[in-house]
Design a protein around this motif. Structure first.
Motif, PDB file in Angstrom:
ATOM      1  N   PHE A  59       0.823  -1.202   0.000  1.00  0.00           N
ATOM      2  CA  PHE A  59       0.000   0.000   0.000  1.00  0.00           C
ATOM      3  C   PHE A  59       0.862   1.259   0.000  1.00  0.00           C
ATOM      4  O   PHE A  59       1.823   1.368   0.759  1.00  0.00           O
ATOM      5  CB  PHE A  59      -0.941  -0.015   1.211  1.00  0.00           C
ATOM      6  CG  PHE A  59      -1.962  -1.121   1.151  1.00  0.00           C
ATOM      7  CD1 PHE A  59      -3.160  -0.935   0.476  1.00  0.00           C
ATOM      8  CD2 PHE A  59      -1.708  -2.355   1.739  1.00  0.00           C
ATOM      9  CE1 PHE A  59      -4.090  -1.953   0.401  1.00  0.00           C
ATOM     10  CE2 PHE A  59      -2.630  -3.378   1.675  1.00  0.00           C
ATOM     11  CZ  PHE A  59      -3.842  -3.181   1.003  1.00  0.00           C
ATOM     12  N   SER A  96      -1.065   7.611  -0.002  1.00  0.00           N
ATOM     13  CA  SER A  96      -2.518   7.448  -0.177  1.00  0.00           C
ATOM     14  C   SER A  96      -3.090   6.309   0.657  1.00  0.00           C
ATOM     15  O   SER A  96      -4.289   6.286   0.955  1.00  0.00           O
ATOM     16  CB  SER A  96      -2.833   7.188  -1.650  1.00  0.00           C
ATOM     17  OG  SER A  96      -2.393   5.892  -2.044  1.00  0.00           O
ATOM     18  N   ASN A 106      -3.371   3.411  -0.539  1.00  0.00           N
ATOM     19  CA  ASN A 106      -4.049   2.558  -1.510  1.00  0.00           C
ATOM     20  C   ASN A 106      -3.046   1.742  -2.323  1.00  0.00           C
ATOM     21  O   ASN A 106      -1.839   1.919  -2.188  1.00  0.00           O
ATOM     22  CB  ASN A 106      -4.914   3.418  -2.430  1.00  0.00           C
ATOM     23  CG  ASN A 106      -6.017   4.135  -1.670  1.00  0.00           C
ATOM     24  OD1 ASN A 106      -6.532   3.631  -0.672  1.00  0.00           O
ATOM     25  ND2 ASN A 106      -6.382   5.327  -2.126  1.00  0.00           N
ATOM     26  N   PRO A 134      -9.137  -4.752   3.658  1.00  0.00           N
ATOM     27  CA  PRO A 134      -9.104  -3.853   2.502  1.00  0.00           C
ATOM     28  C   PRO A 134      -9.577  -4.563   1.241  1.00  0.00           C
ATOM     29  O   PRO A 134      -9.224  -5.722   0.997  1.00  0.00           O
ATOM     30  CB  PRO A 134      -7.624  -3.473   2.386  1.00  0.00           C
ATOM     31  CG  PRO A 134      -7.038  -3.764   3.723  1.00  0.00           C
ATOM     32  CD  PRO A 134      -7.809  -4.900   4.286  1.00  0.00           C
ATOM     33  N   MET A 174     -13.470   3.565  -6.097  1.00  0.00           N
ATOM     34  CA  MET A 174     -12.633   4.224  -5.097  1.00  0.00           C
ATOM     35  C   MET A 174     -13.482   5.146  -4.227  1.00  0.00           C
ATOM     36  O   MET A 174     -13.292   5.214  -3.006  1.00  0.00           O
ATOM     37  CB  MET A 174     -11.503   5.004  -5.764  1.00  0.00           C
ATOM     38  CG  MET A 174     -10.459   4.142  -6.472  1.00  0.00           C
ATOM     39  SD  MET A 174      -9.651   2.937  -5.382  1.00  0.00           S
ATOM     40  CE  MET A 174      -8.803   4.020  -4.228  1.00  0.00           C
ATOM     41  N   ARG A 195      -9.851   0.140  -1.601  1.00  0.00           N
ATOM     42  CA  ARG A 195      -8.499   0.548  -1.247  1.00  0.00           C
ATOM     43  C   ARG A 195      -7.529   0.403  -2.412  1.00  0.00           C
ATOM     44  O   ARG A 195      -6.322   0.555  -2.239  1.00  0.00           O
ATOM     45  CB  ARG A 195      -8.007  -0.263  -0.048  1.00  0.00           C
ATOM     46  CG  ARG A 195      -8.670   0.110   1.272  1.00  0.00           C
ATOM     47  CD  ARG A 195      -8.104   1.401   1.831  1.00  0.00           C
ATOM     48  NE  ARG A 195      -6.667   1.288   2.029  1.00  0.00           N
ATOM     49  CZ  ARG A 195      -6.096   0.660   3.055  1.00  0.00           C
ATOM     50  NH1 ARG A 195      -6.849   0.093   3.987  1.00  0.00           N
ATOM     51  NH2 ARG A 195      -4.788   0.610   3.163  1.00  0.00           N
ATOM     52  N   GLY A 196      -8.071   0.111  -3.594  1.00  0.00           N
ATOM     53  CA  GLY A 196      -7.202  -0.006  -4.754  1.00  0.00           C
ATOM     54  C   GLY A 196      -7.762  -0.940  -5.791  1.00  0.00           C
ATOM     55  O   GLY A 196      -8.947  -1.303  -5.768  1.00  0.00           O
ATOM     56  N   VAL A 203      -6.365   6.467  -8.158  1.00  0.00           N
ATOM     57  CA  VAL A 203      -6.214   5.630  -6.969  1.00  0.00           C
ATOM     58  C   VAL A 203      -5.396   6.333  -5.889  1.00  0.00           C
ATOM     59  O   VAL A 203      -5.741   6.289  -4.703  1.00  0.00           O
ATOM     60  CB  VAL A 203      -5.568   4.281  -7.346  1.00  0.00           C
ATOM     61  CG1 VAL A 203      -5.259   3.452  -6.099  1.00  0.00           C
ATOM     62  CG2 VAL A 203      -6.488   3.504  -8.290  1.00  0.00           C
ATOM     63  N   HIS A 204      -4.311   6.988  -6.284  1.00  0.00           N
ATOM     64  CA  HIS A 204      -3.438   7.652  -5.310  1.00  0.00           C
ATOM     65  C   HIS A 204      -3.680   9.156  -5.214  1.00  0.00           C
ATOM     66  O   HIS A 204      -3.506   9.743  -4.144  1.00  0.00           O
ATOM     67  CB  HIS A 204      -1.976   7.395  -5.657  1.00  0.00           C
ATOM     68  CG  HIS A 204      -1.576   5.962  -5.573  1.00  0.00           C
ATOM     69  ND1 HIS A 204      -1.954   5.147  -4.538  1.00  0.00           N
ATOM     70  CD2 HIS A 204      -0.813   5.182  -6.403  1.00  0.00           C
ATOM     71  CE1 HIS A 204      -1.464   3.928  -4.720  1.00  0.00           C
ATOM     72  NE2 HIS A 204      -0.772   3.926  -5.845  1.00  0.00           N
TER      73      HIS A 204
END
Length: 279
Positions: free
Chosen positions: A10, A14, A16, A208, A230, A235-236, A260-261
């Motif tokens: 992760f 972020s 993620n 997650p 998201m 979480r990704g 995502v980030h």
């Protein structure tokens, strides 16, 4: 969760994860080799875009782990194999796990192992096998402090054809919960048919949730889907074909990373792809 290794999955800013799946060859299906026939090239293209993790099978993990440098993506090791992905459905269907899977993962310095939890229409024996596999892995993962990613996937069978992913939230939600109860540290789940329902998947998991990409779709579809899941609390992502089969895999990873980030929009991500000359 076993945080020492899982922390490598992760993003530190972020929180993620972008995990690029390049393990499709283990299925033994020609149709799934698109974009990864030249496996070293596929790994090069993805690693250069700096995802958080790359998902590989034991025979190809060295393509990532032999690289020098501390900043390479984490390895997620695929440790099982199923024969349900082809166009021709075999009479005997199975999901088998490799021997000493967690020991091999430790030797390869993996950050996690991943296995399936299938709910396959007309093949209940596969779910039984998957549960058995998870229970074996959970004990070894605990002993070796190896995070366990479980992939709860629902399939239906097309009339006279192959199995396809089923996005029915009523089937996905209980399977995700079963994966959590069996000890999954991370969940890799399909998107629901109606993405407005995805908060139900998030709500039922105490682990997650990373969202699976599935088959190749247009850039706009995959980016808008990513933004929506998201926002629902994922979480990704774990995407394979929508990255490795893209004309510019690295550009797609960067566009996805902006969502995502970076918390950005699909519109901005699409503009990034256009600026990079991707189709």
């Amino acid at each position: 969760m076993t945080v020492v290794r899982a922390n490598r999955l992760f993003n530190a800013v972020s929180g993620n994860c972008i995990n690029v799946a390049i393990d499709h060859g283990i299925t033994g299906e020609l149709e799934l080799l698109g974009g990864i026939v030249d496996l070293p090239h596929a790994v090069d293209a993805v690693v250069g875009a700096h995802p958080d993790a790359v998902q590989l099978a034991v025979g190809s993990a060295h393509l990532l782990q032999e690289r020098q440098g501390a900043q390479k993506p984490a390895l997620v090791l695929r440790v099982d194999f199923a024969n349900i992905y082809g166009n021709d459905i075999p009479d005997v269907r199975f999901c088998s796990i490799m021997e000493e899977a967690v020991v091999q993962a430790v030797r390869l310095d993996a950050a996690a192992v991943v296995c399936n939890l299938f709910d396959v229409a007309d093949a209940p024996e596969i779910r039984q096998q998957c549960v058995h596999n998870i229970l074996r892995l959970r004990a070894d993962c605990s002993a070796y402090q190896m995070p366990l990613m479980v992939e709860p996937l629902v399939f239906r069978r097309e009339k006279g054809g192959p199995y396809v992913s089923d996005g029915d939230v009523r089937r996905i939600v209980p399977l995700v919960r079963q994966a959590v109860e069996l000890g999954a540290d991370v969940i890799k789940a399909d998107p629901t048919d109606d993405l407005d329902d995805y908060d139900q998947v998030i709500a039922v998991s105490t682990s997650p949730v990373l969202v699976r990409g599935g088959g190749r779709v247009t850039d706009e579809v995959v980016l808008r889907r990513t933004e929506q899941v998201m926002r629902a609390g994922a979480r990704g992502i774990v995407y394979g074909r929508n990255i490795v089969q893209h004309p510019q895999p690295g550009a797609m990873v960067k566009a996805l990373s902006s969502i995502v980030h970076g918390g950005g929009s699909a519109d901005k991500a699409l503009a990034m792809l256009g600026a990079d000359g991707a189709s």
